[in-house]
Write an enzyme that holds these catalytic residues in place. Structure first.
Site, short mmCIF file in Angstrom:
data_model
loop_
_atom_site.label_atom_id
_atom_site.label_comp_id
_atom_site.label_asym_id
_atom_site.label_seq_id
_atom_site.Cartn_x
_atom_site.Cartn_y
_atom_site.Cartn_z
N HIS A 140 28.72 67.95 51.40
CA HIS A 140 29.46 69.20 51.39
C HIS A 140 30.93 68.90 51.12
O HIS A 140 31.43 67.82 51.47
CB HIS A 140 29.29 69.88 52.77
CG HIS A 140 29.79 71.27 52.86
ND1 HIS A 140 31.12 71.59 53.02
CD2 HIS A 140 29.14 72.47 52.86
CE1 HIS A 140 31.27 72.89 53.10
NE2 HIS A 140 30.08 73.45 53.01
N ASP A 217 27.94 64.51 59.79
CA ASP A 217 28.04 65.97 59.71
C ASP A 217 26.67 66.53 60.08
O ASP A 217 25.71 66.42 59.34
CB ASP A 217 28.43 66.36 58.29
CG ASP A 217 28.40 67.87 58.03
OD1 ASP A 217 27.88 68.62 58.88
OD2 ASP A 217 28.87 68.29 56.96
N GLN A 220 23.99 71.18 59.33
CA GLN A 220 22.68 71.70 58.92
C GLN A 220 21.54 71.15 59.76
O GLN A 220 20.45 71.72 59.77
CB GLN A 220 22.43 71.36 57.44
CG GLN A 220 23.39 72.04 56.49
CD GLN A 220 23.26 73.55 56.49
OE1 GLN A 220 22.20 74.09 56.75
NE2 GLN A 220 24.36 74.23 56.21
N LYS A 243 25.97 78.09 62.77
CA LYS A 243 24.72 77.71 62.13
C LYS A 243 23.63 77.40 63.17
O LYS A 243 22.53 76.98 62.83
CB LYS A 243 24.95 76.50 61.22
CG LYS A 243 25.92 76.77 60.08
CD LYS A 243 26.10 75.56 59.19
CE LYS A 243 27.24 75.73 58.20
NZ LYS A 243 27.00 76.76 57.19
N CYS A 381 29.44 74.88 48.00
CA CYS A 381 30.42 73.89 48.48
C CYS A 381 29.86 72.47 48.37
O CYS A 381 30.09 71.63 49.23
CB CYS A 381 30.85 74.19 49.91
SG CYS A 381 31.77 75.73 50.09
#
Length: 422
Positions: A140, A217, A220, A243, A381
């Site tokens: 991302h 990260d 997700q 999220k 993104c």
């Protein structure tokens, strides 16, 4: 053309392991009962943001309605109550991530702010000329741009790690790029555009052989897979609450205890100090050192409620259901002439990014919206990842635990009508 019977591929909800059913989740989401353009809402834009259960909505309203106060600096009852709630949220995040202590959790606005915090706080103090920051092409923009900015300041360099044709990170290339110059590896636990789940634990272990730090990260991943930062051995782990069924504007950064001492103040102000004079200022310990000013207290109330709600389900059962739903969606979407799903890496999360021959992705999203179906279209993104496939934009359907096979059928039926209209 009729889509195949869902029950041929997915066990009926009553036979889900762990007692989980999507219906048991859906009942808690008021927004899922609204209509859009005269049709029941089908929310398939979960990779952008998930919807919020009533427990989260009530927690935010309850905080403002009965407990609104600033934290850490008040001696009155409501200040104590707000502080206790805020720190209970920190402890809940630590437990959710498998972190060894709440003191290793820093509240942030979301993953983007967390990555920027690490870049500015740790990066500025630890990066220098000739140092390498390895970032897979999969990432991302939030995992790329902050490192480009700090590399420009410190004269370090950002090194892309290439992808294989199926959307996996090229592990041979990754191993070759690691060296004594590598100071940090920034990697997502799951891709927001391809759904790829890299072998983060193994990649982290390899990076540590070169004494490089690893930032994961988890934006997700957290809603789709159980996470254990201790098992991953991540130095930094970030996620966004919105999220994960929580409000926008709240997220968390985990920092490994051994790395906490390497952090430098990022922003100055109240809450992050011990004492202030014009001659000398001393600072509070981490995590408060990294939380200048008044944080999103109501957001923490919502995040705490979201974690309690989410953890009430068997997470392995949720993951199994989402995997089966995604597999069914892939099979059903393959019936649409000219539709191509990007990436084929095994073990992907519930994200399907696709193109439809002869149709602009934005036009596809607009068509589906007429039927009340919300998907995402654009570059997501993740422009380098799309460029790997020779694309500038694509459409994306992303699923959550409240989505159903029937909603997949509605998606495919609408796409078939789009094909028929051409």
């Amino acid at each position: 053309m009729t889509t195949p019977d869902v029950t041929e591929r997915i066990a009926p909800p009553g036979r889900r392991p762990g007692g989980f059913t999507p219906e048991s989740a859906r009942k808690d989401f008021p927004i899922l009962h609204r209509t859009v353009n005269g049709h029941p809402l089908v929310w398939l834009d979960n990779a952008a943001t998930t919807q919020k259960p009533r427990q989260v909505i009530e927690a935010i309203a309850g905080y403002y309605g009965t407990a609104n106060s600033n934290i850490h600096r008040g001696a009155h009852t409501m200040a104590r109550e707000a502080t206790e709630m805020y720190e209970a949220g920190r402890a809940a995040v630590a437990d959710f991530l498998g972190a060894p202590s709440p003191d290793s959790i820093v509240f942030v606005r979301g993953t983007t702010e967390a990555v920027n915090l690490v870049a500015q706080s740790w990066g500025r103090a630890n990066l220098g000329p000739g140092d390498d920051i390895l970032v897979p092409v999969l990432e991302h923009h939030s995992d790329i741009v902050p490192w480009q900015l700090i590399a420009r300041e410190t004269r370090a360099r950002v090194v892309p790690v290439p992808l294989l044709a199926d959307g996996r990170i090229d592990q041979d290339a990754y191993a070759d790029l690691l060296s004594s110059r590598t100071r940090l590896v920034a990697i997502s636990q799951a891709s927001n555009v391809l759904g790829t789940v890299p072998p983060v634990r193994e990649m982290t272990a390899l990076a540590h052989r070169y004494r490089a730090k690893v930032l994961v990260d988890g934006a997700q991943a957290v809603a789709h897979r159980p996470v254990d930062v201790t098992d991953l051995d991540a130095d930094f782990y970030a996620f966004s609450g919105h999220k994960l069924y929580a409000p926008t504007g709240i997220g968390a950064l985990y920092v490994k205890p051994g790395v906490l001492a390497d952090l430098r103040p990022w922003q100055g102000g109240g809450n992050m100090i011990d004492s202030v004079s014009f001659e000398r200022t001393t600072f509070a310990p981490v995590p408060h050192l990294m939380e200048a000013g008044t944080g999103n207290i109501a957001g923490v109330a919502g995040l705490l409620a979201a974690l309690k709600w989410f953890m009430s389900f068997d997470r392995d059962a949720v993951a199994a259901y989402e995997d089966e739903l995604t597999a069914y969606a892939q099979q059903a979407m393959a019936m649409v002439p000219g539709l191509e799903i990007l990436g084929s890496a095994p073990g992907r999360i519930a994200v399907l990014t696709f193109t439809v021959a002869g149709h602009d992705p934005a036009a596809v999203a607009s068509w589906l919206d007429r039927d009340g179906i919300a998907i995402r279209a654009g570059h997501h993104c993740a422009q380098p990842a799309l460029a790997h496939y020779g694309l500038e934009s694509a459409a994306r359907a992303s699923f959550a635990l409240y989505n159903t096979p029937e909603e997949v059928d509605e998606l495919v039926a609408s796409l078939l009508r789009l094909h028929g209209s051409a």
